[in-house]
Design an enzyme around this catalytic site. Structure first.
Site, PDB file in Angstrom:
ATOM      1  N   LYS A 187       0.807  -1.217   0.000  1.00 37.13           N
ATOM      2  CA  LYS A 187       0.000   0.000   0.000  1.00 37.13           C
ATOM      3  C   LYS A 187       0.844   1.272   0.000  1.00 37.13           C
ATOM      4  CE  LYS A 187      -2.139  -1.191   3.758  1.00 37.13           C
ATOM      5  NZ  LYS A 187      -3.032  -1.115   4.929  1.00 37.13           N
ATOM      6  N   HIS A 190       8.463   2.867   1.106  1.00 36.96           N
ATOM      7  CA  HIS A 190       9.602   2.781   2.010  1.00 36.96           C
ATOM      8  C   HIS A 190      10.655   3.793   1.574  1.00 36.96           C
ATOM      9  CE1 HIS A 190       8.489  -1.730   2.729  1.00 36.96           C
ATOM     10  NE2 HIS A 190       7.693  -0.898   3.383  1.00 36.96           N
ATOM     11  N   THR A 248      12.344  -6.380  10.784  1.00 34.79           N
ATOM     12  CA  THR A 248      12.723  -6.575   9.376  1.00 34.79           C
ATOM     13  C   THR A 248      11.796  -5.781   8.462  1.00 34.79           C
ATOM     14  OG1 THR A 248      11.317  -8.530   9.122  1.00 34.79           O
ATOM     15  CG2 THR A 248      13.601  -8.902   9.807  1.00 34.79           C
ATOM     16  N   LYS A 524       2.645 -12.725 -35.130  1.00 31.42           N
ATOM     17  CA  LYS A 524       3.091 -13.899 -34.381  1.00 31.42           C
ATOM     18  C   LYS A 524       2.655 -15.142 -35.149  1.00 31.42           C
ATOM     19  CE  LYS A 524       3.196 -15.916 -29.784  1.00 31.42           C
ATOM     20  NZ  LYS A 524       3.063 -17.279 -30.282  1.00 31.42           N
ATOM     21  N   ASP A 526       2.341 -19.180 -35.988  1.00 30.23           N
ATOM     22  CA  ASP A 526       2.124 -20.433 -35.269  1.00 30.23           C
ATOM     23  C   ASP A 526       2.906 -21.537 -35.971  1.00 30.23           C
ATOM     24  OD1 ASP A 526       1.186 -22.284 -33.513  1.00 30.23           O
ATOM     25  OD2 ASP A 526      -0.837 -22.388 -34.318  1.00 30.23           O
TER      26      ASP A 526
END
Length: 822
Positions: A187, A190, A248, A524, A526
């Site tokens: 949330k 730091h 911690t 792309k 196949d």
């Protein structure tokens, strides 16, 4: 470097950093909301190991484990903290011991990728460490960093946390500390500031507490420093307590056990000022690390680091024991490596060598003569070729000067077992040599890997970890091949060819493409990925080799390509990257048809298959032209070369790329019936053998408009809101149930749900066929609201597989909703 598998499986044994690790249940879904598996978690930690480990190294790691996954919005998964190591811990995991009041705990030290991989294997999603490290003697040192945890109370947004972070930064700067931010992945934010090891944890805690009080006194409406939760709503709690030696904080780059796989992600102050600031998930984190390195690196370079309990020698270091570590790792009776005896005499020589080392994983070793020895660094990702992208350099033991001429095979069982060859060597010009920084210009041999001279800086980031930075652009003719592993080519020994490994794309979506990058979009296909080694000479059959992604030679199975490729090549030789495809009658790739061509060895069967199901080679990249590797050229340059040297024929195609228009590319792909597109950065290099976020494969997601007939309450952070919505489609006068959706909601969507749903509450469910399990705690609403979801496909029972919320459709009524996909 690791060999972590890319896909799931029941059990696989891999070698990681020389350690044998058994990986199990790789297909187990650990994040049900996103389908993220254990294999994905292992892949993430392998991708960010270079930046995560320095922030965790030599610190006792507490693990938070979700063995059965993190759960969903409707109920969290079982989680437990683990401090002490148990008996099943591999004996090679390095550990530190802490004396507690009545017992001693043994903690793992996350000092290497093998340990990080083992933690991923046991579903230790979160890694928490203190602000101090173990010293070389195994005892705790003073803290090397101060941390503040800015935790938003109820009703507080991440942007408000960022504002408090800026206020805290101003105070810390006045104290001579320059903090760096990390969005926590949960949330809040730091803040870390580097310390010089001169203060105890108790002293740092007191300072942090006073700082929090000062912030609260100056900004009482925004900040609270009191631990009482009742005081936190509407304000940011500045938690100073994590500076206590027994506390911690989650390690930077660690995953979080949230509903989605979010990451404690280092950020820049400029990012914190962005109005769109948000937490970062693991895919975004990998992309950021690959493109920008570690924004938190300054935290490591600002102090002397925690040292290495294993006692790796410092840079240089003359004296009788300068080669003691080198000798201790080798058995002179079995290895052919030089083993000089006697005292090392300091000298002022300036020789260097870069050696290509095919050990368990290919890497390069840089050795610079300094004070009578070769100061040595291992380069796991090779020599840097782009000034904008630094690479990891790991300081290893000093080597004897004689090692500068060594080439040979180190026997199995010996340290560094494998083949060593000289990639380049010569003399260097020294600009700076300090314990934390070396700057030198390497003058290589005319035909060496450096292709002349290059100027590098080596910068220590903490412990054994350094960065190597290319200080000037390489010459345009540079040909460093970081992914070579053997030789391929004609039988003439003098005509050895580099054998490449294909670059791999990362699965993503259009939203994963940074707007500040220029992208091209390819279809792309196949089919089967293959590298084509082609020489345009008289005998075509002898001059083509087709190797699959795994290095399997499939040349004999596709004789039409062997016959066509040399004639299509307008160069003497080339290595092409492309896809072998079989087309159906509508001209669309059909993997089922291609399977009829696979695995054939009998010549008559092959000839019959060629007539029945011809294949094409869709070339989309070129790795080498006329013996010159092009890996370090940009995608745009390589595509131009490809168009110049390859002539389009029936069996050889160069499909077009769309520059910068993802919407048009996706529309074209869908219209052609293809899987999707691959987005490629125009300035990207070819990263052979690596999965990169400069190539992102984007598959088509089906979408469906839905009628909402009910909702189920959420848990955890969704408590009080809806955990999932129950969806239906009108069908013959009834509302047919097609499943529930609980992912894809933004915070503002969650806030809005109850306001929309509560006025429509009704006692009876509108669905004719909702399962009992889904109706268990459902709240029913009148079926008048229409929304839209993305999903993977339809199940046999007529439910949406992996739906994700896209938003409301106020322009639609329930009568407008029909099944939009087969």
């Amino acid at each position: 470097m690791s060999e972590v598998p890319e896909h799931g499986g029941s059990r696989q044994v891999v070698m990681v950093g020389g350690r044998r690790i058994t990986l199990t249940h790789l297909d187990k879904v650990l994040y049900p909301e996103t389908g993220t598996t254990k294999a994905d978690v292992l892949g993430y930690y392998a991708a960010v190991a270079d930046v995560l480990i320095p922030h965790a190294a030599n610190r006792p790691a507490t693990r938070k484990r979700w063995v059965h996954g993190v759960g969903t919005a409707e109920g969290p998964g079982h989680v437990f903290f683990q401090k002490n190591l148990d008996s099943s811990t591999p004996d090679w995991v390095r550990r530190g011991r802490l004396q507690h009041t009545h017992h001693v705990n043994e903690y793992p030290l996350v000092n290497d990728l093998a340990t990080l991989t083992w933690l991923g294997q046991i579903s230790a999603l979160e890694i928490h460490v203190p602000q101090w490290q173990f010293g070389p003697d195994g005892s705790p040192r003073n803290p090397d960093r101060l941390v503040l945890d800015l935790d938003p109370g109820e009703g507080v947004s991440l942007s408000e946390c960022a504002e408090v972070a800026r206020l805290a930064r101003a105070i810390l700067r006045d104290m001579g500390l320059d903090p760096l931010p990390v969005t926590s992945g949960s949330k809040g934010i730091h803040l870390y500031a580097a310390l010089d090891l001169s203060h105890t944890s108790e002293q740092v805690s007191q300072v942090a507490h006073e700082l929090a009080r000062a912030l609260e006194a100056d900004h009482p409406d925004q900040v609270v420093s009191d631990m009482q939760k009742a005081k936190r709503p509407g304000r940011v709690f500045v938690d100073w307590s994590q500076n206590n030696s027994s506390k911690t904080t989650i390690t930077p780059y660690s995953l979080r056990g949230t509903l989605r796989p979010m990451v404690a992600m280092p950020r820049t102050w400029r990012e914190l000022a962005s109005p769109g600031l948000a937490q970062v998930d693991f895919r975004q984190a990998m992309h950021r690390v690959e493109r920008g390195g570690d924004p938190l690196a300054g935290l490591l370079t600002a102090h002397s680091g925690g040292g290495d309990p294993a006692g790796v020698a410092a840079v240089g270091g003359p004296g009788a024991d300068a080669l003691a570590v080198y000798r201790s790792k080798r058995d002179a009776s079995t290895t052919p490596e030089p083993m000089p005896a006697g005292v090392v005499t300091a000298g002022d020589g300036r020789s260097f060598v870069i050696q290509e080392h095919h050990a368990r994983n290919l890497h390069y070793d840089l050795r610079l003569e300094h004070e009578g020895v070769l100061a040595s660094w291992a380069l796991p990702r090779g020599v840097p070729t782009d000034p904008a992208k630094n690479r990891l350099a790991v300081r290893t033991e000093d080597h004897p000067l004689e090692y500068g001429a060594y080439e040979g095979v180190i026997p199995a069982g010996e340290y560094g077992a494998g083949t060593v060859s000289i990639w380049d060597r010569g003399a260097y010009d020294l600009e700076k040599w300090r314990d934390d920084e070396v700057i030198a210009t390497l003058n290589g041999e005319p035909r060496g890997g450096l292709n002349g001279s290059a100027r590098f800086a080596l910068i220590r980031t903490g412990g054994k970890n350094w960065l190597i930075h290319l200080m000037k652009p390489r010459p345009s003719s540079g040909s460093y091949p970081p992914a070579r592993s053997g030789s391929v080519g004609s039988s003439a020994g003098a005509d050895r060819r580099i054998r490449y490994r294909p670059m791999l794309a990362t699965l993503g979506s259009v939203t994963d493409l940074p707007e500040d990058d220029a992208w091209a979009f390819e279809m792309k296909w196949d089919g089967i990925r293959a590298l084509a080694y082609v020489r345009a000479e008289d005998d075509p059959a002898a001059e083509v080799r087709l190797l699959t992604r795994n290095g399997n030679d499939v040349t004999p199975a596709y004789p039409e390509l062997v016959a066509t490729l040399p004639g299509a090549l307008r160069a003497d030789s080339a290595v092409l990257d492309g896809e072998i495809v079989a087309l159906d009658r509508a001209g669309r790739p059909d993997f089922g048809l291609l399977q009829t061509r696979m695995g054939l060895t009998d010549r008559r069967q092959i000839d019959a298959a060629v007539a029945a199901t011809p294949v094409r080679f869709m070339a989309f990249d070129v790795l080498e032209r006329d013996g010159e590797p092009l890996l370090d050229r940009t995608y745009a340059v390589r595509r131009a070369v490809l168009a110049d040297i390859l002539e389009v024929t029936g069996a050889v195609q160069v499909p077009p790329a769309f520059d910068g228009d993802s919407a048009e590319a996706m529309r074209s792909s869908r219209n052609l019936g293809l899987e999707g597109v691959v987005a490629k950065t125009l300035d990207g290099r070819y990263q052979a053998g690596r999965r990169s976020r400069s190539w992102i494969k984007i598959r088509h997601h089906l979408s469906q408009e839905v009628v909402i007939g009910g909702w189920r309450p959420g848990n955890g952070r969704r408590s009080g809101s809806a955990g999932s919505l129950l969806m239906g489609i009108p069908d013959g006068g009834r509302l047919r149930y097609i499943g529930r959706v609980g992912t894809g909601f933004r915070d503002r969507d969650l806030d809005d749900l109850r306001a929309r749903l509560d006025p429509l509450e009704t006692a009876d469910g509108p669905f004719a066929d909702v399962p009992v399990a889904d109706a268990r705690d459902a709240r029913w609403v009148r079926p008048v609201l229409v929304g839209e979801v993305e999903f993977a496909d339809w199940t046999a029972a007529g439910r949406l597989r992996h739906p994700s919320w896209r938003g409301w459709r106020p322009d639609k009524t329930p009568a407008d909703v029909v099944r939009e996909a087969p």
